[in-house]
Write a protein that holds these residues in place. Structure first.
Motif, PDB file in Angstrom:
ATOM      1  N   SER A 254     -67.984  -3.349 -18.511  1.00  0.00           N
ATOM      2  CA  SER A 254     -68.257  -1.939 -18.778  1.00  0.00           C
ATOM      3  C   SER A 254     -67.281  -1.367 -19.801  1.00  0.00           C
ATOM      4  N   PHE A 255     -66.017  -1.743 -19.706  1.00  0.00           N
ATOM      5  CA  PHE A 255     -65.048  -1.257 -20.686  1.00  0.00           C
ATOM      6  C   PHE A 255     -65.348  -1.838 -22.069  1.00  0.00           C
ATOM      7  N   LEU A 256     -65.690  -3.123 -22.125  1.00  0.00           N
ATOM      8  CA  LEU A 256     -65.982  -3.754 -23.408  1.00  0.00           C
ATOM      9  C   LEU A 256     -67.244  -3.184 -24.041  1.00  0.00           C
ATOM     10  N   GLU A 257     -68.202  -2.765 -23.224  1.00  0.00           N
ATOM     11  CA  GLU A 257     -69.409  -2.133 -23.766  1.00  0.00           C
ATOM     12  C   GLU A 257     -69.047  -0.808 -24.449  1.00  0.00           C
ATOM     13  N   VAL A 258     -68.072  -0.075 -23.884  1.00  0.00           N
ATOM     14  CA  VAL A 258     -67.599   1.145 -24.540  1.00  0.00           C
ATOM     15  C   VAL A 258     -66.958   0.801 -25.883  1.00  0.00           C
ATOM     16  N   ALA A 259     -66.123  -0.248 -25.900  1.00  0.00           N
ATOM     17  CA  ALA A 259     -65.469  -0.668 -27.142  1.00  0.00           C
ATOM     18  C   ALA A 259     -66.475  -1.179 -28.160  1.00  0.00           C
ATOM     19  N   ASP A 262     -67.160   1.338 -30.753  1.00  0.00           N
ATOM     20  CA  ASP A 262     -65.959   1.894 -31.377  1.00  0.00           C
ATOM     21  C   ASP A 262     -66.205   2.180 -32.860  1.00  0.00           C
ATOM     22  N   ARG A 263     -65.458   3.138 -33.390  1.00  0.00           N
ATOM     23  CA  ARG A 263     -65.612   3.478 -34.805  1.00  0.00           C
ATOM     24  C   ARG A 263     -64.982   2.440 -35.728  1.00  0.00           C
ATOM     25  N   SER A 264     -64.135   1.552 -35.183  1.00  0.00           N
ATOM     26  CA  SER A 264     -63.504   0.502 -35.991  1.00  0.00           C
ATOM     27  C   SER A 264     -64.338  -0.769 -35.932  1.00  0.00           C
ATOM     28  N   ARG A 265     -64.674  -1.311 -37.091  1.00  0.00           N
ATOM     29  CA  ARG A 265     -65.475  -2.539 -37.140  1.00  0.00           C
ATOM     30  C   ARG A 265     -64.744  -3.702 -36.487  1.00  0.00           C
ATOM     31  N   ASN A 266     -63.428  -3.816 -36.694  1.00  0.00           N
ATOM     32  CA  ASN A 266     -62.676  -4.923 -36.103  1.00  0.00           C
ATOM     33  C   ASN A 266     -62.645  -4.838 -34.582  1.00  0.00           C
ATOM     34  N   VAL A 267     -62.536  -3.617 -34.068  1.00  0.00           N
ATOM     35  CA  VAL A 267     -62.562  -3.446 -32.612  1.00  0.00           C
ATOM     36  C   VAL A 267     -63.927  -3.834 -32.073  1.00  0.00           C
ATOM     37  N   ARG A 268     -64.990  -3.407 -32.751  1.00  0.00           N
ATOM     38  CA  ARG A 268     -66.342  -3.769 -32.308  1.00  0.00           C
ATOM     39  C   ARG A 268     -66.530  -5.277 -32.307  1.00  0.00           C
ATOM     40  N   ALA A 269     -66.036  -5.950 -33.347  1.00  0.00           N
ATOM     41  CA  ALA A 269     -66.203  -7.398 -33.437  1.00  0.00           C
ATOM     42  C   ALA A 269     -65.452  -8.109 -32.313  1.00  0.00           C
ATOM     43  N   THR A 270     -64.249  -7.652 -31.992  1.00  0.00           N
ATOM     44  CA  THR A 270     -63.482  -8.269 -30.908  1.00  0.00           C
ATOM     45  C   THR A 270     -64.152  -8.034 -29.564  1.00  0.00           C
ATOM     46  N   ALA A 271     -64.659  -6.814 -29.344  1.00  0.00           N
ATOM     47  CA  ALA A 271     -65.363  -6.532 -28.097  1.00  0.00           C
ATOM     48  C   ALA A 271     -66.594  -7.415 -27.948  1.00  0.00           C
TER      49      ALA A 271
END
Length: 556
Positions: A254-259, A262-271
Motif C-alpha cells: 500500500s505504501f509503495l502504491e502511493v510512491a 510520486d512526482r519524481s520519476r526516479n521514485v516512481r521507478a524504484t517503487a
C-alpha cells in the motif's frame, strides 16, 4: 662588576621584539643589534641577542592572563569484548604501518601486498569478536578515512571507543555519520526518541535510523517514513524508499502504491521495481497480464515454440506502473517496452502459460522472429530481481557452453548476477567448470561473486588455468587481476601445492622473453601471501602464543 652583570647592563632592552626576530633570522653579522638606547653604543653579537630575547620573553609572559581550561571530555565507554592476542596486535600494527608507506613503482616483487590484506584481517578479527587495541584506534580511523571500503569493518572493530575518539577529531567525523553504532541513535524500543531524531536529525542520521528500525521492525520503519513522506525532498524520498528493500514484504504494497504516483520519476521507478519483486502485488499481476499478452506458446508448427508480439504503444497505465516510454539511444521502442514488461512480471506465470513446463524447458524453446536474445535478457533481469534460483540455473546453462551460445545472455556482468543467486557451493562448482572449459580470460567477474576462501574445486581450477597460461609462454600481466584475486581468495592450504610453480620454467620456443621469470615471481608472491594469511588466521585464535608471532621468524 662580574661579567654577567656587565652583559646584562649592555643588553639592548629597548629593541622591539620584531627587530630581535629579524636579527635572529638574518644573523647578527648582517643585522647587528645596538646595545643601550637605540642608536647608541657599538654593535653587539649573538650573546646580546639572546639576552635581549630572554628579557623580552619574561616581560611578555608576565603580561599574559592564565587561560581558562577546557572541560575534560567524558571518559571513553567500556568495550567488553576480549583483547586481541599479542601476535595479532603486532600484525595489525604492521598492516597499518604498511598502509601509510609510499607505493613501490615498477614490479611488485615477491613480497605480499599487505594493504590488500587489511580487509581480510578486519573481517577475521570481527568474526571472532575481538576489540581494537586502544593505541591503534587513531591509525585505524586514519585508514578508514582514506579508504571508504574499510569503513564498515573498521567502525565495527573500533567499537564504542572508536566512536568516542572520532568525536574528538574533526577529521574522523565520518564515523559519526556512517556508523550504525552512532551514540545519537536511540533504541528502537524508545518510540519517542526515534520520532524526535527522525524529525530533527541530520540526513545521514535519519538514513541510519531508518535502516536500523527497518532491520528490527519493518512495519515500524514504514510507518515512520510515512509520517514525513509528503514533505521530503525528491532525492531524500528516493534514498529512504530504497531502504525498504530490507525485509520487503506484502504489507509494504500500500505504501509503495502511493510512491508509484510520486512526482519524481526516479521514485516512481524504484517503487515499481520493489512492487514487481512482490509476486502477489497488484502491479506484478498487471505486468503479468501485459507480458503474457505479448509472449505466448505457438503450437502451429510440429513443435511448440515461443511467439512474441511486442506492445504497439506505451499507454498512461503502463507508464504509471513504471514502464519508461522513451528508449535509450539505438534501442527500438517496442523491444524496450517488451523487455520492461517481462522483467517486471512474476516468473511463475510462465510455467502456467507454457503448460507446466519447467524454467529450463521454457528457456530451451525456440523463439520466433529473432526475439530470443531480447526475451532471455529480460528473463535474466527478472530472475535477479526476484532471486529465483531455478530460473538462474536455466538461464546460466551448462558452464561448458560458450557464453555467446548460452541460453540466457552472453553478458558476463549479467551472468555474475545470476550466479549470486545460487548457493555458494553450487556457485563455486559452476565457475570451476567454466574456468576449466574456457580459461581465465572471461572469468574475472564470475570469480568475484564466489565466497572466500574459494572452495577446493574452484581453487584448483584457477591454479590449473594459471599453470596452463604460464606454460604457454606469455607474460603474466594479462592475468594480474586473477592473480590478485587468488592472493586474497585461495584457500591458504593450497600454498604447499603451489610451491612447485615458484621455480623458473624452461621457456618454450616462441615464448615472450623473460616470461618464465615473471611467472616465477608472481607465484612466489602468491605462495608467500597464502602463508601470511594462514599465519594471520592462526594469530587470531584465542590461544595464539604471545611470545612470538605465529608463522615463525621468517613470517612477513
Amino acid at each position: 662588576m662580574s661579567s654577567t652583570a656587565t652583559s646584562t647592563a649592555a643588553t639592548p632592552v629597548h629593541t622591539p621584539w620584531e627587530e630581535l626576530v629579524t636579527s635572529a633570522l638574518l644573523g647578527t653579522d648582517r643585522r647587528p643589534l645596538r646595545a643601550g638606547p637605540r642608536g647608541a653604543g657599538a654593535a653587539d653579537g649573538p650573546a646580546a641577542l639572546l639576552d635581549a630575547a630572554a628579557l623580552h620573553t619574561v616581560r611578555r609572559r608576565a603580561a599574559l592572563l592564565p587561560a581558562s581550561g577546557a572541560p575534560a571530555p567524558e571518559p571513553a565507554p567500556a568495550d567488553p569484548r576480549p583483547p586481541l592476542p599479542a601476535a595479532a596486535r603486532r600484525r595489525l600494527a604492521q598492516l597499518l604501518a604498511d598502509r601509510s608507506a609510499p607505493a613501490a613503482a615498477g614490479r611488485r616483487g615477491t613480497a605480499p601486498d599487505l594493504t590488500e590484506l587489511i580487509p581480510q584481517w578486519l573481517a577475521s578479527a570481527g568474526a571472532r569478536g575481538f576489540r581494537a587495541p586502544a593505541d591503534l584506534l587513531p591509525a585505524l580511523l586514519d585508514a578508514a578515512r582514506a579508504r571508504t571500503d574499510l569503513r564498515p569493518a573498521v567502525l565495527e572493530f573500533a567499537g564504542p571507543r572508536g566512536l568516542w575518539l572520532a568525536g574528538l577529531n574533526p577529521e574522523w567525523r565520518f564515523a559519526l555519520r556512517t556508523s550504525p553504532g552512532h551514540a545519537r541513535r536511540p533504541a528502537v524500543e524508545d518510540p519517542e526518541a526515534v520520532r524526535r531524531l527522525w524529525e530533527e536529525g541530520l540526513f545521514a542520521e535519519r538514513v541510519a535510523l531508518l535502516a536500523a528500525v527497518r532491520a528490527e521492525d519493518p512495519a515500524a520503519a514504514r510507518e515512520l517514513l510515512a509520517t514525513t513522506w509528503s514533505t521530503e525532498r525528491a532525492e531524500d524520498r528516493l534514498m529512504f524508499l530504497d531502504s525498504l528493500r530490507t525485509g520487503l514484504r506484502g504489507d509494504d504494497e500500500s505504501f509503495l502504491e502511493v510512491a508509484l504516483a510520486d512526482r519524481s520519476r526516479n521514485v516512481r521507478a524504484t517503487a515499481a521495481e520493489l512492487l514487481s519483486a512482490l509476486p502477489e502485488s497488484a502491479l506484478a499481476r498487471r505486468m503479468a497480464d501485459r507480458a503474457t499478452s505479448c509472449v505466448n506458446p505457438d503450437r502451429t508448427g510440429a513443435a511448440v515454440s515461443v511467439a512474441v508480439e511486442a506492445p504497439h504503444e506505451c499507454d498512461a497505465a503502463m507508464q504509471r506502473d513504471g514502464v519508461v516510454p522513451v528508449p535509450p539511444s539505438g534501442r527500438g521502442e517496442r523491444s524496450w517496452w517488451l523487455s520492461q514488461l517481462v522483467e517486471a512480471g512474476p516468473l511463475a506465470v510462465w510455467g502456467e502459460r507454457f503448460g507446466g513446463r519447467s524454467a529450463q524447458e521454457i528457456v530451451a524453446l525456440p523463439v520466433a522472429d529473432g526475439w530470443g536474445p531480447e526475451l532471455h535478457a529480460a528473463w535474466c533481469r527478472a530472475a535477479v530481481r526476484q532471486r529465483d534460483p531455478d530460473w538462474a540455473r536455466a538461464l546460466l546453462g551448462a558452464p561448458s557452453t560458450p557464453p555467446a551460445n548460452g541460453p540466457g545472455t552472453a553478458s558476463l556482468a549479467e551472468r555474475s548476477k545470476l550466479l549470486a543467486i545460487l548457493p555458494p557451493a553450487e556457485r563455486a562448482l559452476w565457475v570451476a567448470d567454466f574456468v576449466a572449459a574456457h580459461g581465465l580470460s572471461e572469468a574475472f567477474q564470475l570469480l568475484g561473486v564466489c565466497t572466500v576462501p574459494w572452495a577446493g574445486p574452484l581453487g584448483r581450477s584457477v591454479v590449473d588455468a594459471l599453470d596452463i597460461a604460464r606454460d604457454a609462454g606469455s607474460y603474466p600481466w594479462s592475468f594480474s587481476g586473477v592473480m590478485g584475486l587468488a592472493e586474497r581468495c585461495l584457500d591458504p592450504a593450497e600454498a604447499g601445492r603451489l610451491e612447485v610453480l615458484t621455480t623458473t620454467p624452461d621457456e618454450p620456443e616462441g615464448a615472450s622473453p623473460g616470461a618464465g621469470g615473471y611467472w616465477s615471481e608472481a607465484f612466489q608472491r602468491l605462495v608467500s601471501t597464502l602463508r601470511l594469511r594462514a599465519a594471520m588466521d592462526a594469530e587470531l585464535t584465542p590461544d595464539a602464543p604471545d611470545g612470538t608471532d605465529v608463522g615463525g621468524p621468517g613470517a612477513v
